[in-house]
Design a protein around this motif. Sequence first.
Motif, PDB file in Angstrom:
ATOM      1  N   GLU A   5       0.834  -1.209   0.000  1.00  0.00           N
ATOM      2  CA  GLU A   5       0.000   0.000   0.000  1.00  0.00           C
ATOM      3  C   GLU A   5       0.867   1.257   0.000  1.00  0.00           C
ATOM      4  N   LEU A   6       1.983   1.212   0.703  1.00  0.00           N
ATOM      5  CA  LEU A   6       2.909   2.347   0.745  1.00  0.00           C
ATOM      6  C   LEU A   6       3.431   2.666  -0.654  1.00  0.00           C
ATOM      7  N   ILE A   7       3.838   1.652  -1.389  1.00  0.00           N
ATOM      8  CA  ILE A   7       4.358   1.852  -2.746  1.00  0.00           C
ATOM      9  C   ILE A   7       3.276   2.426  -3.657  1.00  0.00           C
ATOM     10  N   ASN A   8       2.101   1.820  -3.621  1.00  0.00           N
ATOM     11  CA  ASN A   8       1.015   2.274  -4.494  1.00  0.00           C
ATOM     12  C   ASN A   8       0.650   3.734  -4.228  1.00  0.00           C
ATOM     13  N   LEU A   9       0.612   4.128  -2.959  1.00  0.00           N
ATOM     14  CA  LEU A   9       0.220   5.498  -2.615  1.00  0.00           C
ATOM     15  C   LEU A   9       1.316   6.511  -2.947  1.00  0.00           C
ATOM     16  N   LEU A  10       2.564   6.131  -2.748  1.00  0.00           N
ATOM     17  CA  LEU A  10       3.659   7.060  -3.032  1.00  0.00           C
ATOM     18  C   LEU A  10       3.759   7.388  -4.517  1.00  0.00           C
ATOM     19  N   PHE A  11       3.436   6.413  -5.379  1.00  0.00           N
ATOM     20  CA  PHE A  11       3.647   6.601  -6.814  1.00  0.00           C
ATOM     21  C   PHE A  11       2.348   6.858  -7.584  1.00  0.00           C
ATOM     22  N   GLN A  12       1.258   7.127  -6.874  1.00  0.00           N
ATOM     23  CA  GLN A  12       0.031   7.482  -7.574  1.00  0.00           C
ATOM     24  C   GLN A  12       0.112   8.952  -8.030  1.00  0.00           C
ATOM     25  N   PRO A  13      -0.721   9.373  -9.021  1.00  0.00           N
ATOM     26  CA  PRO A  13      -0.637  10.742  -9.553  1.00  0.00           C
ATOM     27  C   PRO A  13      -0.801  11.833  -8.499  1.00  0.00           C
ATOM     28  N   THR A  14      -1.656  11.611  -7.500  1.00  0.00           N
ATOM     29  CA  THR A  14      -1.848  12.607  -6.435  1.00  0.00           C
ATOM     30  C   THR A  14      -1.535  11.954  -5.087  1.00  0.00           C
ATOM     31  N   PRO A  15      -0.254  11.886  -4.724  1.00  0.00           N
ATOM     32  CA  PRO A  15       0.134  11.232  -3.468  1.00  0.00           C
ATOM     33  C   PRO A  15      -0.252  12.066  -2.251  1.00  0.00           C
ATOM     34  N   PRO A  16      -0.296  11.458  -1.071  1.00  0.00           N
ATOM     35  CA  PRO A  16      -0.585  12.204   0.163  1.00  0.00           C
ATOM     36  C   PRO A  16       0.434  13.321   0.397  1.00  0.00           C
ATOM     37  N   THR A  17       0.031  14.314   1.165  1.00  0.00           N
ATOM     38  CA  THR A  17       0.892  15.478   1.392  1.00  0.00           C
ATOM     39  C   THR A  17       1.602  15.457   2.746  1.00  0.00           C
ATOM     40  N   SER A  18       1.351  14.435   3.552  1.00  0.00           N
ATOM     41  CA  SER A  18       2.012  14.309   4.848  1.00  0.00           C
ATOM     42  C   SER A  18       2.073  12.836   5.242  1.00  0.00           C
ATOM     43  N   LEU A  19       2.996  12.514   6.153  1.00  0.00           N
ATOM     44  CA  LEU A  19       3.091  11.138   6.627  1.00  0.00           C
ATOM     45  C   LEU A  19       1.828  10.718   7.367  1.00  0.00           C
ATOM     46  N   LYS A  20       1.199  11.659   8.068  1.00  0.00           N
ATOM     47  CA  LYS A  20      -0.044  11.360   8.780  1.00  0.00           C
ATOM     48  C   LYS A  20      -1.136  10.964   7.796  1.00  0.00           C
ATOM     49  N   ALA A  21      -1.270  11.738   6.709  1.00  0.00           N
ATOM     50  CA  ALA A  21      -2.278  11.424   5.693  1.00  0.00           C
ATOM     51  C   ALA A  21      -1.949  10.102   5.001  1.00  0.00           C
ATOM     52  N   LEU A  22      -0.651   9.861   4.781  1.00  0.00           N
ATOM     53  CA  LEU A  22      -0.222   8.614   4.154  1.00  0.00           C
ATOM     54  C   LEU A  22      -0.590   7.423   5.040  1.00  0.00           C
ATOM     55  N   LYS A  23      -0.357   7.518   6.337  1.00  0.00           N
ATOM     56  CA  LYS A  23      -0.693   6.427   7.259  1.00  0.00           C
ATOM     57  C   LYS A  23      -2.202   6.172   7.273  1.00  0.00           C
ATOM     58  N   GLN A  24      -2.993   7.244   7.266  1.00  0.00           N
ATOM     59  CA  GLN A  24      -4.448   7.095   7.267  1.00  0.00           C
ATOM     60  C   GLN A  24      -4.926   6.357   6.021  1.00  0.00           C
ATOM     61  N   GLN A  25      -4.356   6.702   4.867  1.00  0.00           N
ATOM     62  CA  GLN A  25      -4.762   6.041   3.625  1.00  0.00           C
ATOM     63  C   GLN A  25      -4.307   4.589   3.583  1.00  0.00           C
ATOM     64  N   ILE A  26      -3.139   4.317   4.132  1.00  0.00           N
ATOM     65  CA  ILE A  26      -2.664   2.926   4.199  1.00  0.00           C
ATOM     66  C   ILE A  26      -3.602   2.088   5.054  1.00  0.00           C
ATOM     67  N   LEU A  27      -3.946   2.598   6.234  1.00  0.00           N
ATOM     68  CA  LEU A  27      -4.842   1.866   7.133  1.00  0.00           C
ATOM     69  C   LEU A  27      -6.215   1.663   6.510  1.00  0.00           C
ATOM     70  N   TYR A  28      -6.701   2.671   5.783  1.00  0.00           N
ATOM     71  CA  TYR A  28      -8.006   2.549   5.120  1.00  0.00           C
ATOM     72  C   TYR A  28      -7.967   1.410   4.099  1.00  0.00           C
ATOM     73  N   ARG A  29      -6.909   1.355   3.324  1.00  0.00           N
ATOM     74  CA  ARG A  29      -6.784   0.290   2.314  1.00  0.00           C
ATOM     75  C   ARG A  29      -6.675  -1.081   2.961  1.00  0.00           C
ATOM     76  N   LEU A  30      -5.922  -1.159   4.069  1.00  0.00           N
ATOM     77  CA  LEU A  30      -5.761  -2.449   4.737  1.00  0.00           C
ATOM     78  C   LEU A  30      -7.071  -2.968   5.329  1.00  0.00           C
ATOM     79  N   ILE A  31      -7.892  -2.026   5.816  1.00  0.00           N
ATOM     80  CA  ILE A  31      -9.140  -2.415   6.490  1.00  0.00           C
ATOM     81  C   ILE A  31     -10.280  -2.642   5.514  1.00  0.00           C
ATOM     82  N   TYR A  32     -10.432  -1.748   4.522  1.00  0.00           N
ATOM     83  CA  TYR A  32     -11.632  -1.761   3.696  1.00  0.00           C
ATOM     84  C   TYR A  32     -11.439  -2.276   2.264  1.00  0.00           C
ATOM     85  N   CYS A  33     -10.193  -2.417   1.831  1.00  0.00           N
ATOM     86  CA  CYS A  33      -9.959  -2.779   0.431  1.00  0.00           C
ATOM     87  C   CYS A  33      -9.429  -4.180   0.258  1.00  0.00           C
ATOM     88  N   LYS A  34      -9.510  -4.998   1.281  1.00  0.00           N
ATOM     89  CA  LYS A  34      -9.042  -6.380   1.181  1.00  0.00           C
ATOM     90  C   LYS A  34     -10.175  -7.308   0.780  1.00  0.00           C
TER      91      LYS A  34
END
Length: 286
Positions: free
Chosen positions: A257-286
């Motif tokens: 999830e970290l790789i996918n989010l870092l290299f998407q066209p509109t990546p997160p703007t902070s580590l906090k936002a990045l962690k939130q998106q990672i957790l969302y994907r782990l919980i809801y996108c499996k």
Amino acid sequence: MKRKLLNEKEWGSKDNDWLNKSSRFFNKKEAGEPVIRYNVINQIDKRINGDFCSFAILCHPLWQLLDNKQPTDTFINQVLSQLPYNYASLLFKENSHGQLIRKTKLTQKAKQKLTHSRDIHALTYWLAFCLEKKTVGYNQIDINQLCAIQHLLKIAIVTPFSSITDDFYVYVNEVFSPLYSRMPVMRYRILIPNKNNGYTDFSLPMRLISGNCLPLQPTLGLYKKLCDRAIEIGLVANSYDGMNRFYNFICHSEIVELINLLFQPTPPTSLKALKQQILYRLIYCK
């Protein structure tokens, strides 16, 4: 170091083969024997007058831990109690007689200190924790092992420990892998997007000690690539502290999830936002 112990006049009076046969101390050290003559190390420090203390490295408790292939809990406690006070105090307290005794558990604050550190003191702790607890459930992540290997990868990039990382990793596995012979081998294979719109099969080391250790260089390359991307998009500063902050952020169980989010066209703007998106994907996108 042998050369530094002599001044130019002293060095000129020696035969050409003196370097290889002069010091029993160095021959023993090269053979992996424990340091006994501390005064020799102090001499080195005085003569070199460098930016770091070689005594603190060559006589570090970490090497004592590696010298014992069957470490007992008592031995491990003795080694850890020799670490600098600000580290030893994380795990020990004094009883009424002034003796050091082990605390019942490591506090969350202490765990954070060990996680965020970038030195061999913390590495000694993580290795000791791996040697103390050698059983986990089938197909479960061994948290101590995971923290230990991630710490080793980090200091392999941001500190001079990089010069011996590969040899250290192989040696630790040679010495201690028999202790894990009855543990199930857990492999963590992931698919990483590549430039050809396909995926590359990649195996991440999830343990510091394993019966069949994976090479570290591919993972170190991946770490650096991810850190470069984090700097490029402004998640962390292009500095020593910024890189250390990002390497502390990496968790192997979240790396896809970290790789996918870092290299998407509109990546997160902070580590906090990045962690939130990672957790969302782990919980809801499996």
